[in-house]
Motif scaffolding. Sequence first.
Motif, short mmCIF file in Angstrom:
data_model
loop_
_atom_site.label_atom_id
_atom_site.label_comp_id
_atom_site.label_asym_id
_atom_site.label_seq_id
_atom_site.Cartn_x
_atom_site.Cartn_y
_atom_site.Cartn_z
N TYR A 30 63.67 -26.08 -72.17
CA TYR A 30 62.70 -26.64 -73.16
C TYR A 30 64.41 -26.51 -74.36
CZ TYR A 30 58.52 -27.45 -71.66
OH TYR A 30 57.25 -27.56 -71.40
N SER A 31 64.73 -27.72 -75.21
CA SER A 31 66.06 -27.25 -76.34
C SER A 31 65.28 -26.91 -77.51
CB SER A 31 66.56 -28.76 -76.51
OG SER A 31 65.23 -29.60 -77.95
N GLY A 32 66.43 -25.45 -78.10
CA GLY A 32 66.19 -25.43 -79.34
C GLY A 32 67.29 -25.76 -80.66
N GLY A 74 61.84 -36.26 -70.02
CA GLY A 74 63.53 -36.15 -69.82
C GLY A 74 63.25 -34.74 -70.86
N PHE A 75 64.93 -34.92 -71.72
CA PHE A 75 64.98 -33.41 -72.53
C PHE A 75 65.41 -34.02 -73.82
CE2 PHE A 75 68.31 -30.66 -74.10
CZ PHE A 75 68.22 -29.50 -73.40
N ILE A 76 64.09 -33.08 -74.66
CA ILE A 76 64.32 -33.84 -75.77
C ILE A 76 64.99 -33.34 -76.32
CG2 ILE A 76 62.45 -33.89 -77.79
CD1 ILE A 76 62.42 -35.60 -75.83
N VAL A 77 64.86 -32.96 -77.18
CA VAL A 77 66.09 -32.92 -78.73
C VAL A 77 65.67 -33.37 -80.00
CG1 VAL A 77 68.31 -31.79 -80.03
CG2 VAL A 77 67.68 -32.67 -76.94
N LYS A 78 65.39 -32.69 -80.50
CA LYS A 78 64.84 -33.45 -82.14
C LYS A 78 66.23 -33.54 -83.08
CE LYS A 78 60.00 -32.95 -81.83
NZ LYS A 78 59.53 -31.70 -82.35
#
Length: 836
Positions: A118-120, A766-770
Amino acid sequence: MNNTTAEEPGICEVGGSGLWLPLGGDAEAMWPSELKIFLYLLGLIYCFLGVAIIADVFMSAIEKVTSVKKQVMSKELEKKVTVKVWNDTVANLTLMALGSSAPEILLSVIELVGANFYSGSLGASTIVGSAAFNLLGITAVCIAALPNGEIKQIKDQKVFAITGTFSIFAYLWMLVILVAFSEDMVEPWEGVITFLFFPLLVILSYMADIGMFGSVRQPTEHIVLSQVTTEQLAELMMKVRQDFGGRPVAVRVKAALQHELRQRRSRAVYRVAAVRDMAGGKKVAGINDKTRAQLDASRASNAGNNAQNSASNNTNSNAFLTEAAKSKEKASCVEFVSSRFSVLESVGKAKFGISRHGDLSVAVNVLWKTRSGNEAKHAKDGKDFKMQEGNVEFEPGSSYEEVEVEIIDDDQYEDDQEFYIEINAAVCATKGVDASIGEKKEATVVIVDDDLPGLLSFEREEIQVQESHLQQEMEITVRRRMGASGEIKCRARTEDWSAKAGADYGKVDEELIFKPGQMEAFIKVQIMPKGRYESTEKFRLILEDPTGGAKFDSTTDGGSDSCVCTVVILADTKNKPLVDKIFSTLSPNWDEVALGNAAWIDQFVEAMYCGGSKEEQKNSSWFEFVLHVLSLPWKLIFALVPPTEYCGGWLCFFIALAMIGCVTIIIGDLASLLGCSMQISDLQTAITLVAMGTSLPDTFASRTAALQDEYADASIGNVTGSNSVNVFLGIGLPWMIGAIYWNVLGPTDEWKAKYPRLMTIYPDGGFIVKSTGLAFSVAVFSCCAVVCFAVLIARRAFLGGELGGPKPMQYVSGGVLACLWALYIGLSIWNDSQNN
């Protein structure tokens, strides 16, 4: 590093955790917030020191890898030459950029893996914050660091233009990914393209470096001390002699050579020197203001002494020459106008000129006579010419008279014959005034059997000349045989061989003229001082395009079409013993400027002492000793990394990189713990504390480079490339991995629980990046970066360089950039606070 939702506890709260911290678990979460903030901040600062020290080791490995040289055969020089394996621009954008930005890049990668892909917000925000500090903060420091009035500019402007453009484009591209194409989600193609921009940047920068977009940049000389050869040392000694004058003693040459050898330093050297200063470690020789000032003072002192000695010698010499000239001018001096004449056999009576210079106000009587010789080539009295003697009277004011000799013509063909005319005495009619005979007191007369214009050839087909530490002029003789009728001409030019025009000798391209009867002419060639140990170098002097009926001797080199003389430049035999002596004394000292160690045990010994040795510890200040004690645990741990001498530096490279990753994990956890305890977001922690902590060594390194390097490339020229690489590697690599991972895996139950709002927008996962906060931060930085480049362009246009200038302009430029950085921090924190 912990991705939280409304249901998830923070890393500093009960039930929260990072990768390795907190060590105390839930019990630690119950500590008072003030205590936690103090301890986490102290630990974060201490880890910044640790990551800087291991980055020192990492950069040492990179310096070892990128300084490797090899010998290749040069077609142009027709000999083996030593070249660097790594192109400087490629090295700066790959390994050097990785070395200076490894913590930020690894933080982003580790954050992805540690959070189950997960993105940080910590990794990406640290990269943007670090870029802002590098471009705005470091550039401001470097601009204001130079003394009043001193200006330095970026040399490789084409490379800087490319990396500068990419540094803005990289962050705008981030903005496009986060907002334009698929909001809050990174698709696999976006991640792949972001990563592929990295090799594209390297390729374009390399093409600019080798001249594919304009003129070819002159290669940078960078001599690695441990690989210096006696030939390189001899050339450096010649350069030092030219800088310092004359033939200095061995001690002075040694000191000056060590200064010259350290002039070109890589980015790694400045970075390592800055970290060692921060940690009380072994000093990198020559990288401090005191050493620079001492060397400059020594250079100035030597130059002053040489100038004084030179002036004194010139005064004495000029006085001597003046007296000699006056004495010579007092006397009337007579000599033949040439030392060699030729006449046709059918001339009858031949006349030969005698000139007079000096005091022309008195009358001088000159006695002369002819003589023959015993060899076959000599003309015979009564057969070829008539033996005569006589006198010539120079009246007052007369400077030219002639003697006349009868030449006997016969019908028999014979080779050219010669006889001699000599001046026996010169007597002045006025009492008390002397008359003297010049150097041309004897002339050779060649009797030519026919009316041919003649054959041209060099007196010698190969000439050897020994180089000197001063520029010297040599005369090469061209002879005319078998005829001397009329005026003839030919072209004389030089041609490179292993010796090159301008560097080894002075180029010649001129018309050589023989007047009627003239039997020889001279070509003057300048031989340059270069400094050779044992090598010899060659060039050719060529005669071609004869006119007036002249021909070339077909039996000589070049045949009937041309005439070739090979000039061989030999090394100065007096130079070799001095080079050997200095080489032997310098050889044991090469290690003093090596960034790494050859033996493993040396690393532990160096770690134990402040300054790296027992002797240096005695000279260390109390402040340096305190820094040494604080950093001692880190030094001992990182002494376990293999020395740079193993496997060409690659073993040290990979193990040091792994250790940077370990310390980065701790930094990530501590940063999240601190932010959680202070109740601020990861973004605010990242763009302030983490970004500044990881960039602080680069700040000191760039300031030192700005002061000591000749150009601004090593200080601010590499910032743009590093910022671009941070995005393409530090963001492109983890985003590419994360996007591909979730594209293959699809939305899991955990993913659906984590992003319930996005399920309707992205049902396939998908790869979530806020984008909230990060996109705004990137947009603000991009605007500030444009203004920063405008300031640098304006400084180049109006002040002549990116760094320095008048102090008021330094403070204005630096102040503008510092305000831009403060504006970026303020707006980013304000926006983040509004959204949380």
